[in-house]
Design a protein around this motif. Structure first.
Motif, PDB file in Angstrom:
ATOM      1  N   ARG A 188       1.415  -1.396   0.148  1.00 42.00           N
ATOM      2  CA  ARG A 188       0.301  -0.502  -0.330  1.00 42.00           C
ATOM      3  C   ARG A 188       0.667   1.575  -0.093  1.00 42.00           C
ATOM      4  O   ARG A 188       0.498   2.400  -0.325  1.00 42.00           O
ATOM      5  N   LEU A 197       2.078   2.334  -3.250  1.00 44.47           N
ATOM      6  CA  LEU A 197       1.211   2.439  -4.129  1.00 44.47           C
ATOM      7  C   LEU A 197       0.820   4.282  -3.489  1.00 44.47           C
ATOM      8  O   LEU A 197       0.551   5.425  -4.494  1.00 44.47           O
ATOM      9  N   TRP A 208       0.272   4.639  -8.788  1.00 47.56           N
ATOM     10  CA  TRP A 208      -0.378   3.578  -9.174  1.00 47.56           C
ATOM     11  C   TRP A 208       0.051   3.076 -10.478  1.00 47.56           C
ATOM     12  O   TRP A 208      -0.803   4.724 -11.316  1.00 47.56           O
ATOM     13  N   ASN A 251      -1.833   1.199 -14.554  1.00 49.39           N
ATOM     14  CA  ASN A 251      -2.858   0.557 -14.819  1.00 49.39           C
ATOM     15  C   ASN A 251      -2.703   0.281 -16.265  1.00 49.39           C
ATOM     16  O   ASN A 251      -3.206  -0.707 -16.888  1.00 49.39           O
ATOM     17  N   ARG A 263       5.951  -1.580 -14.352  1.00 44.58           N
ATOM     18  CA  ARG A 263       6.039   0.215 -14.028  1.00 44.58           C
ATOM     19  C   ARG A 263       5.968   0.925 -14.048  1.00 44.58           C
ATOM     20  O   ARG A 263       6.354   0.745 -15.996  1.00 44.58           O
ATOM     21  N   ARG A 313       3.320   1.551  -9.725  1.00 47.69           N
ATOM     22  CA  ARG A 313       3.667   0.351  -9.851  1.00 47.69           C
ATOM     23  C   ARG A 313       1.393  -0.421 -10.137  1.00 47.69           C
ATOM     24  O   ARG A 313       0.592   0.592  -9.470  1.00 47.69           O
ATOM     25  N   CYS A 314       1.533  -1.212 -10.281  1.00 48.64           N
ATOM     26  CA  CYS A 314       0.187  -2.005 -10.812  1.00 48.64           C
ATOM     27  C   CYS A 314       0.121  -2.281  -9.124  1.00 48.64           C
ATOM     28  O   CYS A 314       0.720  -2.794  -8.661  1.00 48.64           O
ATOM     29  N   VAL A 315      -1.125  -3.058  -8.926  1.00 47.32           N
ATOM     30  CA  VAL A 315      -1.085  -3.814  -8.195  1.00 47.32           C
ATOM     31  C   VAL A 315      -0.120  -4.392  -7.871  1.00 47.32           C
ATOM     32  O   VAL A 315       0.217  -4.823  -6.889  1.00 47.32           O
ATOM     33  N   ALA A 343       3.316  -3.599  -6.756  1.00 41.75           N
ATOM     34  CA  ALA A 343       3.380  -3.300  -5.641  1.00 41.75           C
ATOM     35  C   ALA A 343       4.270  -4.123  -4.643  1.00 41.75           C
ATOM     36  O   ALA A 343       5.022  -4.151  -4.010  1.00 41.75           O
ATOM     37  N   ASN A 395      -7.496  -4.438 -12.053  1.00 43.42           N
ATOM     38  CA  ASN A 395      -6.203  -3.766 -11.865  1.00 43.42           C
ATOM     39  C   ASN A 395      -6.297  -2.630 -13.539  1.00 43.42           C
ATOM     40  O   ASN A 395      -6.593  -1.485 -13.268  1.00 43.42           O
ATOM     41  N   ALA A 453      -6.438   4.799  -8.678  1.00 41.70           N
ATOM     42  CA  ALA A 453      -5.634   4.640  -7.737  1.00 41.70           C
ATOM     43  C   ALA A 453      -6.498   4.862  -6.293  1.00 41.70           C
ATOM     44  O   ALA A 453      -5.793   3.663  -5.565  1.00 41.70           O
ATOM     45  N   ALA A 474      -7.636   0.986  -6.310  1.00 41.61           N
ATOM     46  CA  ALA A 474      -6.467   0.099  -5.633  1.00 41.61           C
ATOM     47  C   ALA A 474      -6.158  -0.321  -4.722  1.00 41.61           C
ATOM     48  O   ALA A 474      -5.749  -0.734  -3.522  1.00 41.61           O
TER      49      ALA A 474
END
Length: 205
Positions: free
Chosen positions: A113, A116, A121, A123, A129, A135-137, A140, A179, A186, A189
């Motif tokens: 978290r 992010l 964040w 997608n 990245r 980053r995406c979930v 991360a 995602n 964001a 996410a």
């Protein structure tokens, strides 16, 4: 249980999480962790008015433990490397893993978290990245692992907890498609990680 080899991409992690989530072992574990506690049998005698402890159907220790479990997990105590750290190749962070203790998946999710919220964040399909280091979930989760916050097994279990949370919300696909879904933000996410942290922490993980 999960493999000890670190996934090499967010999509690999996504597939590993799905395999773990769909396993009979995981379903049994989640059921055991989330099943409501059985109440103690009712006392056979009518308690005296002053005997308030006899009114309880569970022990005081259990009530205290349940109250503590209901508290939100504590936030990560460390900070991430700055914006330069976000764009550096992950292999340059490998030294951070040396001597790190193991973490619970809920704590690992807390660091994801943080990735992010501090690094951003994104997608874009199939990208770990973007140029800014967002980053995406799944990215991360990988970043938190590569920064030394939890082993590969912990990361995989954290991803399986995300899958569990997504299924409870009615999402039937992997984390990556969630995602990348149109209109995803964001805030969505971060909200997913918050809900997953609460779920895993409530289960003692």
């Amino acid at each position: 249980m999960p493999t000890s080899i670190a996934p090499i991409s967010p999509d690999t992690l996504d597939r590993e999480a799905a395999a773990l989530f769909e396993s009979a072992t995981w379903q049994r574990i989640v059921t055991d962790w989330t099943a409501p506690a059985r109440p103690a049998p009712a006392p056979e005698r009518t308690p005296e008015p002053a005997d308030w402890r006899a009114l309880l159907t569970v022990s005081v220790d259990r009530l205290v433990a349940d109250a503590l479990d209901a508290l939100p997990p504590s936030a990560p105590v460390e900070t991430l490397p700055g914006r330069i750290g976000a764009v550096l190749p992950d292999r340059l962070h490998a030294w951070r893993r040396i001597g790190r203790p193991e973490l619970r998946p809920s704590v690992h999710l807390g660091y994801a978290r943080l990735v992010l919220t501090e690094w951003g964040w994104q997608n874009a399909p199939y990208k770990l990245r973007d140029a800014r280091g967002a980053r995406c979930v799944c990215g991360a989760l990988l970043a938190a692992h590569r920064l030394g916050y939890g082993s590969a097994d912990t990361m995989n279990e954290a991803a399986a907890w995300i899958m569990t949370e997504l299924r409870s919300q009615g999402w039937g696909e992997l984390i990556g498609p969630w995602n990348r879904a149109p209109g995803r933000t964001a805030a969505d996410a971060v909200g997913l990680l918050d809900a997953t942290i609460r779920r895993a922490a409530h289960a003692g993980r």
